[in-house]
Write a protein that holds these residues in place. Structure first.
Motif, PDB file in Angstrom:
ATOM      1  N   LYS A  67      93.778 112.636  18.765  1.00 33.35           N
ATOM      2  CA  LYS A  67      92.602 113.169  18.934  1.00 33.35           C
ATOM      3  C   LYS A  67      91.646 112.669  20.149  1.00 33.35           C
ATOM      4  CE  LYS A  67      91.182 116.267  17.004  1.00 33.35           C
ATOM      5  NZ  LYS A  67      91.725 118.034  17.084  1.00 33.35           N
TER       6      LYS A  67
ATOM      7  N   ASP B 155      92.825 114.525  23.105  1.00 30.88           N
ATOM      8  CA  ASP B 155      91.986 115.772  23.184  1.00 30.88           C
ATOM      9  C   ASP B 155      90.814 115.434  23.995  1.00 30.88           C
ATOM     10  OD1 ASP B 155      94.017 117.118  21.895  1.00 30.88           O
ATOM     11  OD2 ASP B 155      92.544 118.035  20.360  1.00 30.88           O
ATOM     12  N   VAL B 156      90.145 114.400  23.653  1.00 34.03           N
ATOM     13  CA  VAL B 156      88.966 113.733  24.378  1.00 34.03           C
ATOM     14  C   VAL B 156      89.107 113.581  25.760  1.00 34.03           C
ATOM     15  CG1 VAL B 156      87.121 112.097  24.350  1.00 34.03           C
ATOM     16  CG2 VAL B 156      87.976 112.908  22.159  1.00 34.03           C
ATOM     17  N   VAL B 157      90.245 113.033  26.031  1.00 40.66           N
ATOM     18  CA  VAL B 157      90.645 112.545  27.571  1.00 40.66           C
ATOM     19  C   VAL B 157      90.880 114.240  28.098  1.00 40.66           C
ATOM     20  CG1 VAL B 157      92.143 111.793  28.962  1.00 40.66           C
ATOM     21  CG2 VAL B 157      91.575 110.580  27.136  1.00 40.66           C
ATOM     22  N   ALA B 158      91.599 115.080  27.692  1.00 37.29           N
ATOM     23  CA  ALA B 158      91.945 116.394  28.149  1.00 37.29           C
ATOM     24  C   ALA B 158      90.526 117.017  28.742  1.00 37.29           C
ATOM     25  CB  ALA B 158      92.874 117.054  27.480  1.00 37.29           C
ATOM     26  N   HIS B 159      89.389 116.968  27.804  1.00 35.64           N
ATOM     27  CA  HIS B 159      88.416 117.506  27.994  1.00 35.64           C
ATOM     28  C   HIS B 159      87.385 116.783  29.079  1.00 35.64           C
ATOM     29  CE1 HIS B 159      88.320 119.455  23.583  1.00 35.64           C
ATOM     30  NE2 HIS B 159      89.028 119.963  24.601  1.00 35.64           N
ATOM     31  N   THR B 160      87.443 115.515  28.856  1.00 32.83           N
ATOM     32  CA  THR B 160      86.229 115.000  29.799  1.00 32.83           C
ATOM     33  C   THR B 160      86.940 113.565  30.647  1.00 32.83           C
ATOM     34  OG1 THR B 160      85.498 113.327  27.889  1.00 32.83           O
ATOM     35  CG2 THR B 160      84.372 115.346  28.214  1.00 32.83           C
ATOM     36  N   SER B 161      88.035 113.256  30.534  1.00 36.11           N
ATOM     37  CA  SER B 161      88.774 112.233  31.441  1.00 36.11           C
ATOM     38  C   SER B 161      88.012 110.932  31.577  1.00 36.11           C
ATOM     39  CB  SER B 161      89.237 112.934  32.699  1.00 36.11           C
ATOM     40  OG  SER B 161      90.185 111.968  33.334  1.00 36.11           O
ATOM     41  N   PRO B 162      87.601 110.258  30.405  1.00 35.74           N
ATOM     42  CA  PRO B 162      86.987 109.006  30.562  1.00 35.74           C
ATOM     43  C   PRO B 162      87.843 107.777  31.219  1.00 35.74           C
ATOM     44  CG  PRO B 162      87.649 109.115  28.464  1.00 35.74           C
ATOM     45  CD  PRO B 162      88.122 110.628  29.011  1.00 35.74           C
ATOM     46  N   SER B 163      87.272 106.849  31.636  1.00 34.87           N
ATOM     47  CA  SER B 163      88.029 105.416  32.316  1.00 34.87           C
ATOM     48  C   SER B 163      88.427 104.491  31.179  1.00 34.87           C
ATOM     49  CB  SER B 163      87.522 104.979  33.347  1.00 34.87           C
ATOM     50  OG  SER B 163      86.226 104.372  33.252  1.00 34.87           O
TER      51      SER B 163
ATOM     52  N   TYR C 189     100.583 111.377  23.630  1.00 28.56           N
ATOM     53  CA  TYR C 189     100.018 112.622  23.804  1.00 28.56           C
ATOM     54  C   TYR C 189      99.298 113.053  24.817  1.00 28.56           C
ATOM     55  CZ  TYR C 189     101.383 112.143  18.685  1.00 28.56           C
ATOM     56  OH  TYR C 189     101.892 112.213  17.489  1.00 28.56           O
ATOM     57  N   LEU C 190      99.169 112.401  25.884  1.00 27.06           N
ATOM     58  CA  LEU C 190      98.432 112.451  27.057  1.00 27.06           C
ATOM     59  C   LEU C 190      99.421 113.551  28.040  1.00 27.06           C
ATOM     60  CD1 LEU C 190      96.646 109.323  28.127  1.00 27.06           C
ATOM     61  CD2 LEU C 190      95.492 111.277  27.084  1.00 27.06           C
ATOM     62  N   LEU C 191      98.664 114.414  28.868  1.00 24.95           N
ATOM     63  CA  LEU C 191      99.099 115.187  29.923  1.00 24.95           C
ATOM     64  C   LEU C 191      99.799 114.075  30.970  1.00 24.95           C
ATOM     65  CD1 LEU C 191      97.165 117.955  31.504  1.00 24.95           C
ATOM     66  CD2 LEU C 191      99.346 118.211  30.546  1.00 24.95           C
TER      67      LEU C 191
ATOM     68  N   PHE D 120      97.310 112.077  33.199  1.00 19.87           N
ATOM     69  CA  PHE D 120      96.340 111.156  32.655  1.00 19.87           C
ATOM     70  C   PHE D 120      96.879 109.803  32.085  1.00 19.87           C
ATOM     71  CE2 PHE D 120      94.416 115.116  31.363  1.00 19.87           C
ATOM     72  CZ  PHE D 120      93.259 115.126  32.228  1.00 19.87           C
TER      73      PHE D 120
END
Lengths: 319, 319
Positions: free
Chosen positions: B246, B249-257, B283-285, B288
């Motif tokens: 999950k 998913d957060v990374v896919a939406h807002t891409s935090p460092s 699970y990351l693209l 990312f």
């Protein structure tokens, strides 16, 4: 003088360039084949020459900025990076290269779905909105997320990839290399995969059984639905369920007031949007229920890719 | 003069109020029982009286603002709305009521996880970061998402509910009324549910079999893990898998460092964070991968709730 920006939509096949005023009227458009340019430098030279010729022919236009929508574009770096469908490999410093031909002009680049979101904000149905999301349903699923009036780019410029969030662990194989991504369910190709699965699992009659799997399109499914095909109905319902489920995650993260659905599949209208609405509500926390509007994009019937790219330039000028 | 803000952490049991300088030093703290105040107005009167008495005792303090962290708090409206664990029902206009006692002082409220994220930004490990996420793992899972230097509140003030995104359709029953929410897997209580499931499914020996289900805690599981319990290891691995999924998913939406993990369960350290890192990467693209840092909060061993609330006040003053 009429103030204009140029919007450049770079696709694998064609590059379309539009000269757009602040109200979103496209005053002129030029198209060049992208594929004929195996090298980036002659491509940039060529499009710059064409743009300058058009500008020279319109002495009453004042060029304010240039916005570009392209696959794998990085807003922060002004680059296109490792785009699978473009001939230019590695990292292309697109904005820097174009700036050599247009010095002192604001130039910005982002991916096409982000550009669509900015187009919605500048010219479309999101003019007065601060928090909204645009979902483009085409071959894949693209997205742009707007928070407090600004597009979310993230630390690396690549945010807004809702299409590659995971629906099912070990789900359908996705073109990105992962499994179970949203776009393998909610997109034109995802709907065809779902329809094929439904046809396998059911024994009910359907005209769609006569169409070979590799010829079946989402439009065929929509046409069957309108003729009363029960299995096509099931396909739209399931697509709405999965999209609604993952949009509920988007809401839990960023709480938009509106979600705009755009692209070929979205043209089906309420037969798709109604199940999306119903299921999203089902999967929302109580505090988020009954306050989010899901509707078709306000740019559905125009060249939204070019408008979105030109809107990116207007948005930069506001900063 | 020492410039200070007041941070008020409202819990179901106690309200803790701290007087905090710009560097995050808590110069004084007051605690009052929340539960003894069935009505909101006497509660506000009481805490205001205590705060003013403390301020009067320190002539060298200059009060700059007041920040409040509370369940179901709405930043935009300055309210606490339908909080299940507080006695005050309906919508409480908390900021307005407090402002009657502190006119001309900046007052803001948000939920405790959002306050923790702002605390991380003002005093903690995120001082120089623009895009990051804080996840608090306690009884439940709270979260605050920061995009381009600002907390994401969303159109209604309730954004950042990562704990209630869906992992499995028809998954575990959640306290919120939905099924399959992340916090039913990734939290102290979620880990106990997972451990119980693992004990049922396996025939391997485990000391944890001796503990009744309603007495088992995440700390018991951590202790067993450190003694080499294989099933406890499996529980941490599964928790890391679901949280990693999950967070992708957060990374896919807002891409935090950066993603900061905070709270009781996070104290387990790398035995939890390593599986989270490993699975999130899986699970990351591709775009990312290998660029996001997951680490423990920089406010792990201080009163982060009070500090976070006080940080909200400093953040408001920057605007």
């Amino acid at each position: 003088m009429t103030q204009i920006t140029i919007g450049i939509d770079i696709g694998g096949t064609n590059t379309v360039m539009g000269f757009v005023d602040r109200e979103g009227n496209c005053l002129a458009e030029i198209s060049v084949p992208t594929r004929e340019h195996a090298e980036i430098d002659p491509y940039i030279q060529n499009i710059s020459r064409l743009l300058k010729a058009e500008l020279a022919a319109h002495a009453d236009w004042q060029l304010m900025g240039i916005g570009i929508g392209a696959p794998n574009a990085n807003y922060h770096r002004g680059t296109i990076e490792e785009a699978p469908n473009l001939a230019w490999k590695g990292t292309v410093h697109f904005c820097d290269k174009l700036a050599e031909f247009f010095p002192n002009i604001a130039i910005a680049i982002t991916n096409d779905a982000n550009a669509a979101a900015i187009g919605e904000m500048i010219y479309g149905a999101a003019k007065d909105l601060r928090d909204f999301v645009v979902i483009t349903l085409g071959t894949g699923l693209g997205s742009g997320i707007v928070v407090d009036g600004n597009l979310v780019y993230g630390h690396d410029g690549f945010a807004g990839e809702v299409g590659h969030t995971t629906v099912f662990l070990d789900g359908r194989q996705c073109g990105c290399g992962k499994r179970g991504c949203l776009e393998t369910y909610a997109s034109a190709t995802g709907m065809v995969r779902t329809m094929t699965e439904i046809l396998c699992n059911s024994q009910k009659p359907s005209d769609l059984r006569a169409i070979p799997n590799n010829k079946l399109t989402s439009l065929d499914i929509e046409t069957a639905l309108k003729k009363g095909d029960e299995l096509a109905q099931e396909c739209f319902d399931y697509t709405g369920k999965i999209l609604g489920l993952k949009l509920a995650d988007v809401v839990a993260h960023t709480s938009p007031s509106h979600i705009f659905i755009f692209g070929g599949v979205a043209k089906a209208g309420d037969v798709l949007l109604n199940p999306v609405r119903r299921y999203m509500e089902e999967y929302l926390l109580p505090i988020f229920k009954n306050k989010i509007t899901i509707q078709q994009s306000g740019l559905q019937n125009v060249n939204a890719a070019v408008l979105g790219a030109s809107a990116l330039a207007w948005k930069e000028l506001e900063k």
